[in-house]
Design an enzyme around this catalytic site. Structure first.
Site, PDB file in Angstrom:
ATOM      1  N   GLY A 112     -11.602   1.870   4.818  1.00  0.00           N
ATOM      2  CA  GLY A 112     -10.819   0.961   3.898  1.00  0.00           C
ATOM      3  C   GLY A 112      -9.930   1.915   3.267  1.00  0.00           C
ATOM      4  O   GLY A 112     -10.265   3.168   3.191  1.00  0.00           O
ATOM      5  N   HIS A 113      -8.920   1.343   2.388  1.00  0.00           N
ATOM      6  CA  HIS A 113      -8.031   2.166   1.690  1.00  0.00           C
ATOM      7  C   HIS A 113      -8.862   2.698   0.571  1.00  0.00           C
ATOM      8  O   HIS A 113      -9.838   2.189  -0.036  1.00  0.00           O
ATOM      9  CB  HIS A 113      -6.626   1.295   1.012  1.00  0.00           C
ATOM     10  N   ASN A 114      -8.215   4.079   0.201  1.00  0.00           N
ATOM     11  CA  ASN A 114      -8.721   4.621  -1.098  1.00  0.00           C
ATOM     12  C   ASN A 114      -9.944   5.444  -0.727  1.00  0.00           C
ATOM     13  O   ASN A 114     -10.680   5.810  -1.786  1.00  0.00           O
ATOM     14  CB  ASN A 114      -8.864   3.967  -2.592  1.00  0.00           C
ATOM     15  N   SER A 129     -12.147   2.197  -1.383  1.00  0.00           N
ATOM     16  CA  SER A 129     -12.750   2.876  -2.593  1.00  0.00           C
ATOM     17  C   SER A 129     -14.184   3.402  -2.744  1.00  0.00           C
ATOM     18  O   SER A 129     -14.470   3.981  -3.709  1.00  0.00           O
ATOM     19  CB  SER A 129     -12.523   1.935  -3.833  1.00  0.00           C
ATOM     20  N   GLN A 188       0.927  -1.068  -0.085  1.00  0.00           N
ATOM     21  CA  GLN A 188      -0.039  -0.185  -0.031  1.00  0.00           C
ATOM     22  C   GLN A 188       0.892   1.269   0.123  1.00  0.00           C
ATOM     23  O   GLN A 188       1.406   1.483   1.194  1.00  0.00           O
ATOM     24  CB  GLN A 188      -0.806  -0.060   1.376  1.00  0.00           C
TER      25      GLN A 188
END
Lengths: 352, 352, 352
Positions: free
Chosen positions: B246-248, B266, B205
């Protein structure tokens, strides 16, 4: 620091088309990549994002290359059979070569290491780490800042604790693991015997936690120790953030659980399963290999057949779903009404 | 220490009726306030709790004052247009003036600050804090006990980390933030590529986390770093405890998420939204501005229209809901049966 | 180290049958116990696991002993009225006698204790603990590694904080408590007043948290401080891991909450309740004594009658439950269709 594309292909393979001396400034998504950046497309067919991408370099399948390359502004391409897997390895390579030459001390002077602990020669220990008696840490492991390693813990080769991780006494971690900040391994399972009106009598949790190799555990996730035997997390398991694993649970190899999943005590989950975020698995049940559970679903019985499972209440606009929920509250009566309609009473038939 | 009501009104405004030299001993709820205490009522009409309150001083609307003041034992009133907002500011004023004169050292002697870190002159650093290389902390910030600030992090003016907070490398916090104990910002997002039977290949990441101004983050909440770009939390966002981002993910300005919410990777959430406790939002979808999600609901598709949404299985007594759940399991068959009843087979019509 | 069975019976009672000099090597489950181990059966009738157990020693009821003992390989039996409760006490005894003679220092040299704190003579303080001003800790308490105890906290006799626990200012813990790693007591409740388009105005949380005696709190669980009054956790309450308790909540004596439960602000939960894992309880409602909530259920209204309650969407194979969910989305229309079938329109009746 940018990296020569040819170095990447030398290290990771793939068939290079176009400019061999292309310098990759960043890895980027198709949407955000610019003319100095590398991106990838894992779709079978060219997507809109691929068609519109301004990436200077693209990793894609030979099929997509053939279909679309001439229409793209990219100056270099890497053709591979599995672009997503290739990209995963590229992120690892990228992180490694970017890695700051850690001129930090191997064992930070603020750490406290119990004299009976045994650390391999090149173990790195961050600031304010506490390592208790009889702990054993193998080569290349890293214990991040503020971690707490209690008595008798064993940590395998190259395993990294990022920071603020607690490993309770007598638990074991395999090699090549990665534990994120706030993880708690080996706290007591939730076990009490009822003692009439006196309340609850604690059942001491005398087992431990055994974690296999190449296991990743996300931030603030908790894995309880077993009551008598060990809680077991097998090789290659991936756990996301804020997950709860109850006592005596077994999770088979290469199973992945997304964030906020709860697994109650003594559940046995097979290999190669995936569990979506915030799903919950009740205790004392068995889930076969290759079972895939949709996020937020509730598993109350054993699942003995591989496949995809799910179940959650659909979202709606407030007025709509409240009306639907009102019907759910009396749903079995609705079924009875349908049954009555299907078989009209004899008398009424006679009257006709 | 009690405070003169006139000082409060001088500082925060409002129209004082009754005893100007009233001394406020405590801020209290209508139910628990005594004759030395100040309470408030934000309801449009006088509530039962207001009618029965023994508070010595009351903050309320001019309408409620006119309707009920003579019947109350209170000796002082503050008339304001928005009692709830006034009360919020009063709690802030109260905490400020009660504030212990912190005669603690500015930088606690047990903290470890990397020599390459840059701290503004009046930054306060608590016990056992670790501040890594190249960290930048602006004026008035506070890093509470046992926090871990990794390499290259930036922390804005007046932002406070209460204790045991981890900020991973290269993340940024704006000014006037408040992060509670156990928060983890910037742990790896959950990203893996499948590698056949070999299991999972990690996607490093490489993005970060950018947090805007005046953001509050509750205890043990986790915000993952982006895969390639940054995870973004905009100005004025409020996150409660034990939330997973979460990521993004992107969260727009002034959106508030209650405890235990999960937002998968996302997802893009608009401005001025509210998400009730333990709701879950799936990944890669879009939620418009001014969307309000009921607690425990599951959002599986984009919501492009402002409004109130929800959906969860209604609670019932055990026997009832189990019968209802049994019908849900075969619900589509019930619909088919209704359909058949609505259109009787032709043959049967002929027989008639 | 094994222990003589006779010592166990001397300490905990029960009627010993068979070999009095049996040496117990381990406590083990029926499935895993070998000929040197002690196990137990709490079922009313002999179970398959009991019939097949190779345990050398068994704790069971007189009835089960009479029914099956001659057919078992065990060489010793302990007859008791409540085997599960007996076993709970045995785990406690076992842990106590196994307990390593802690030759660790009473107050670890790396801890920082504020000079104004008052610690009883035999309090144990682990490495890197921070104890703030005016803290009071009673006899026999243990503050584990990396704990943060803020100003004015009181901790009762014998209460143990395992490691990495934060207690915010002015909170109180009773005696005989056990708090696991990562627990946060007293972070701010989630309280904001809307300030039009400006966003949210913070309501400072001026109350505290009062925790009774013999309370156990699991890893990474959060209990928020009250807005004006205190959040209250009564005597004997047991909280599992990753639980969220909102501000102003009251939990009555001996109530137990399993992991991942969320309790929203100002909920009032009675005594002797149990709440299954990942259930959620909305705010400002009242739950009577002796109410039992199934895991993952959502409680949106007060429950004034003791009993068992639940509600969650049943799991199914993907294709099945998606079809069912589609019906749920229009369920109230299905009910209308049934209603129409039940009462055919007048005109159609006339036409007949």
């Amino acid at each position: 620091v940018p990296h020569l594309l040819s170095h990447i292909v030398d290290a990771l393979g793939g068939e290079l088309r176009g400019s061999r001396d292309f310098e990759v400034a960043r890895l980027a998504s198709l949407e955000h990549a610019g003319q100095g950046d590398l991106s990838f497309c894992s779709a079978k067919q060219p997507t809109l994002a691929l068609r519109q991408s301004r990436a200077g370099c693209l990793v894609l399948s030979a099929e997509n290359y053939a279909a679309i390359a001439p229409n793209l502004p990219a100056r270099a391409f890497v053709l591979v059979s599995d672009p997503y897997l290739y990209f995963a390895r590229l992120t690892q390579w990228w992180k490694r070569v970017q890695g700051v030459a850690a001129n930090e001390p191997l064992i930070h002077p603020t750490a406290f290491i119990h004299p009976s602990a045994h650390l391999a020669a090149d173990v790195r220990i961050g600031p304010f780490v506490y390592v208790g008696p009889h702990v054993e840490v193998e080569a290349g492991a890293f214990l991040g800042p503020h971690s707490v390693i209690e008595e008798g813990v064993k940590i395998g080769e190259g395993t990294r604790l990022m920071s603020r991780v607690t490993i309770y006494a007598s638990c074991q971690l395999g090699h090549s693991g990665l534990l994120h900040s706030g993880v708690v391994v080996g706290a007591d399972g939730f076990g009490f015997a009822k003692n009439g009106d006196e309340g609850w009598e604690k059942i001491e949790q005398l087992g431990g936690v055994r974690i296999g190799h190449a296991v990743e555990i996300g931030a603030n996730t908790c894995i309880d120790r077993g009551t008598l035997d060990d809680t077991v997390i097998s090789d290659g398991v991936k756990l996301d953030n804020l997950i709860q694993i109850g006592h005596n649970v077994y999770i088979g190899p290469h199973t992945a659980l997304a964030a906020c999943v709860g697994v109650a005590g003594s559940a046995h989950i097979g290999a190669y399963c995936t569990v979506g975020g915030a799903a919950n698995i009740f205790g004392h049940l068995r889930i076969a290999d290759h079972v895939h559970i949709a996020g937020t679903s509730v598993v109350t019985r054993s699942i003995l057949k591989a496949g995809h499972y799910g179940g959650f209440f659909p979202l709606g606009e407030k007025a709509e779903w409240e009306k639907n929920a009102a019907v759910v509250r009396q749903l079995y009566r609705l079924r009875e009404r349908v049954k009555r309609l299907e078989s009209p009473p004899l008398t009424s038939a006679i009257q006709k």
